[in-house]
Design an enzyme around this catalytic site. Structure first.
Site, PDB file in Angstrom:
ATOM      1  N   TYR A 113      -7.280  18.582   4.996  1.00 20.00           N
ATOM      2  CA  TYR A 113      -6.322  19.695   4.974  1.00 20.00           C
ATOM      3  C   TYR A 113      -6.305  20.379   3.619  1.00 20.00           C
ATOM      4  O   TYR A 113      -6.259  19.717   2.576  1.00 20.00           O
ATOM      5  CB  TYR A 113      -4.904  19.173   5.259  1.00 20.00           C
ATOM      6  CG  TYR A 113      -4.618  18.888   6.714  1.00 20.00           C
ATOM      7  CD1 TYR A 113      -4.713  19.905   7.673  1.00 20.00           C
ATOM      8  CD2 TYR A 113      -4.239  17.617   7.126  1.00 20.00           C
ATOM      9  CE1 TYR A 113      -4.433  19.642   9.009  1.00 20.00           C
ATOM     10  CE2 TYR A 113      -3.957  17.352   8.455  1.00 20.00           C
ATOM     11  CZ  TYR A 113      -4.057  18.373   9.391  1.00 20.00           C
ATOM     12  OH  TYR A 113      -3.785  18.116  10.702  1.00 20.00           O
ATOM     13  N   LYS A 124      16.446  -8.423   3.383  1.00 25.90           N
ATOM     14  CA  LYS A 124      16.946  -7.111   3.809  1.00 25.90           C
ATOM     15  C   LYS A 124      15.777  -6.227   4.255  1.00 25.90           C
ATOM     16  O   LYS A 124      14.608  -6.524   3.951  1.00 25.90           O
ATOM     17  CB  LYS A 124      17.710  -6.449   2.652  1.00 25.90           C
ATOM     18  CG  LYS A 124      16.877  -6.224   1.389  1.00 25.90           C
ATOM     19  CD  LYS A 124      17.756  -5.871   0.193  1.00 25.90           C
ATOM     20  CE  LYS A 124      16.920  -5.628  -1.048  1.00 25.90           C
ATOM     21  NZ  LYS A 124      17.765  -5.471  -2.249  1.00 25.90           N
ATOM     22  N   ARG A 178      25.883   0.696  -9.897  1.00 30.63           N
ATOM     23  CA  ARG A 178      25.494   0.858  -8.493  1.00 30.63           C
ATOM     24  C   ARG A 178      26.587   0.270  -7.607  1.00 30.63           C
ATOM     25  O   ARG A 178      27.329   1.009  -6.979  1.00 30.63           O
ATOM     26  CB  ARG A 178      24.135   0.192  -8.238  1.00 30.63           C
ATOM     27  CG  ARG A 178      23.618   0.442  -6.836  1.00 30.63           C
ATOM     28  CD  ARG A 178      22.213  -0.084  -6.607  1.00 30.63           C
ATOM     29  NE  ARG A 178      22.147  -1.528  -6.468  1.00 30.63           N
ATOM     30  CZ  ARG A 178      21.057  -2.183  -6.074  1.00 30.63           C
ATOM     31  NH1 ARG A 178      19.952  -1.523  -5.778  1.00 30.63           N
ATOM     32  NH2 ARG A 178      21.058  -3.494  -5.970  1.00 30.63           N
ATOM     33  N   MET A 209      -1.856  12.440   8.745  1.00 28.06           N
ATOM     34  CA  MET A 209      -0.885  11.566   9.407  1.00 28.06           C
ATOM     35  C   MET A 209      -1.530  10.265   9.879  1.00 28.06           C
ATOM     36  O   MET A 209      -0.953   9.188   9.751  1.00 28.06           O
ATOM     37  CB  MET A 209      -0.258  12.287  10.602  1.00 28.06           C
ATOM     38  CG  MET A 209       0.880  11.498  11.233  1.00 28.06           C
ATOM     39  SD  MET A 209       1.495  12.227  12.750  1.00 28.06           S
ATOM     40  CE  MET A 209       2.282  13.707  12.151  1.00 28.06           C
TER      41      MET A 209
END
Ligand SMILES: *Cc1c(COP(=O)(O)O)cnc(C)c1O
Length: 386
Positions: A267, A47, A146, A315
């Site tokens: 940052y 998956k 679930r 990023m």
């Protein structure tokens, strides 16, 4: 993003980062798991694009290693892998049957996991309309809350003689909530609930174990295991199938600089050097699946030396402290290790406060991909092959 670039240009290209996928190790892991659970069979969970590694190469490699049962989460994933397989293979859709997907699923011959009474009913309606039984897996909820039908629904279906004329049960299954925890009491409780319900459908093969379930006693192996993460190189406890690492990740140094005491980094200037440091700016960031929670945590590695991440993850870049290496060891353009012999996928996940599954499935489309098969490495761009 370089996807769609003509091949001629690719030949001359460099790559900012490189994800190595060792298909030989993947195949060895499959065989190791299969041998460990024998006489049970071992299916492969592919998956989420084979946990991010790419079904186009992973699925054929598993097929060559002998795998014949493949588990996906979604209908579109089943369609994606079907052309990669022979008709003797079985594709099970773990998330089951979306309303409206019955015909597509039946036409293609996929095996949906029937997880709820509504899905069971819709599959039966489709079978009646088509005039023949349709194959399915029936999932029981044995304590995870679930997916899966409850015990009452299972008993009602078992008592309904029509049910197994309309639905040909290829599998009864459940999923363990705590398979990877040292305390096995929850797993044992789920096992006994599962066996009680599975007995209601005596001719259906049984499946309970995911990767960590294969490390539990043989009573958990049943007829077929559903191995995912271990195939992709996450190790299992002592005594279970031996697993080899499958992936490696490296990224390129864009810039090296010396900073003086008191200089801020990245940052928000969340890191300030206490003494003079040498830093390297590396071409990997959160857009590449290198999690931002590794800001001022975790590391890159080079030649057995840990190079701590300083400042925030950007990023497209991170800064690492390379002061521990003798000056000149690393140059701009060199690659450093992010996942490899120095630092496992599990170690990165632990530093990032998550699990290896999340790191793996987030690795993204921007890395060049190096596939190793029969000992030969070939490079391609992420966009060329999924
Ligand atoms: C994802 C999944 C698996 C595989 O789990 P791993 O821990 O990756 O081995 C098995 N069964 C079900 C139902 C799943 O959703």
């Amino acid at each position: 993003m370089c996807v769609g670039m003509p091949r001629a240009k690719l030949e001359k290209m460099t790559f900012s980062s490189e994800l190595t996928i060792d298909l030989d190790a993947l195949a060895a892991n499959y065989r190791s798991l299969r041998d460990h659970v024998a006489p049970a069979a071992c299916g492969a969970v592919v998956k989420a694009n084979a946990y991010g590694l790419g079904v186009a190469r992973v699925v054929p490699a598993l097929h060559r290693a002998g795998c014949r049962t493949f588990f996906v989460a979604q209908l579109c994933e089943a369609f994606e892998i079907q052309p990669l397989l022979d008709t003797d293979c079985t594709i099970v859709i773990l998330n089951g049957l979306d309303p409206g997907a019955e015909d597509a699923c039946a036409d293609a011959g996929f095996i949906p996991a029937l997880n709820a009474p509504g899905a069971v009913e819709r599959w039966r309606v489709a079978a009646r309309r088509r005039g023949h039984a349709l194959p399915a897996a029936l999932q029981f909820d044995t304590g995870m809350s679930r997916l899966g039908v409850d015990a009452e629904t299972a008993r009602r279906l078992a008592d309904d003689p029509q049910f197994q004329q309309e639905v040909s049960l290829r599998l009864v299954m459940t999923h363990l909530a705590c398979a990877d925890e040292p305390d096995t009491s929850v797993s044992e409780r789920q096992l006994s609930r599962f066996e009680e319900l599975a007995t209601l459908f005596p001719s259906a093969p049984r499946s309970i174990a995911n990767s960590f379930g294969t490390a539990l006693p043989p009573a958990f192996h049943h007829d077929i295991a559903r191995a995912g993460i271990a195939l992709y190189g996450v190790p299992l406890p002592e005594g279970a199938a031996v697993i080899r690492p499958v992936i490696g990740l490296r990224a390129r140094i864009m810039q090296i600089r010396e900073i003086a005491a008191g200089t801020g980094v990245g940052y928000g200037l969340t890191y300030t050097a206490q003494t003079g440091r040498r830093l390297a700016t590396i071409a990997i960031g959160y857009a590449d699946g290198w999690p931002r929670t590794l800001s001022n945590r975790g590391a890159a590695w080079h030649a057995g030396e840990r190079l701590p991440i300083v400042g925030r993850v950007s990023m497209d870049s991170i800064m690492v402290d390379i002061s521990a290496l003798p000056e000149g060891t690393l140059q701009e353009g060199d690659m450093v290790e992010l996942i490899g012999p120095g630092q496992s996928l599990d170690a990165v996940a632990a530093d990032a406060g998550t699990i290896s599954y999340e790191i793996l499935t987030s690795l993204g489309r921007r890395h060049a991909r190096v596939h190793i098969e029969r000992g030969i490495a070939t490079t391609c761009l992420a966009g060329e092959i999924h």
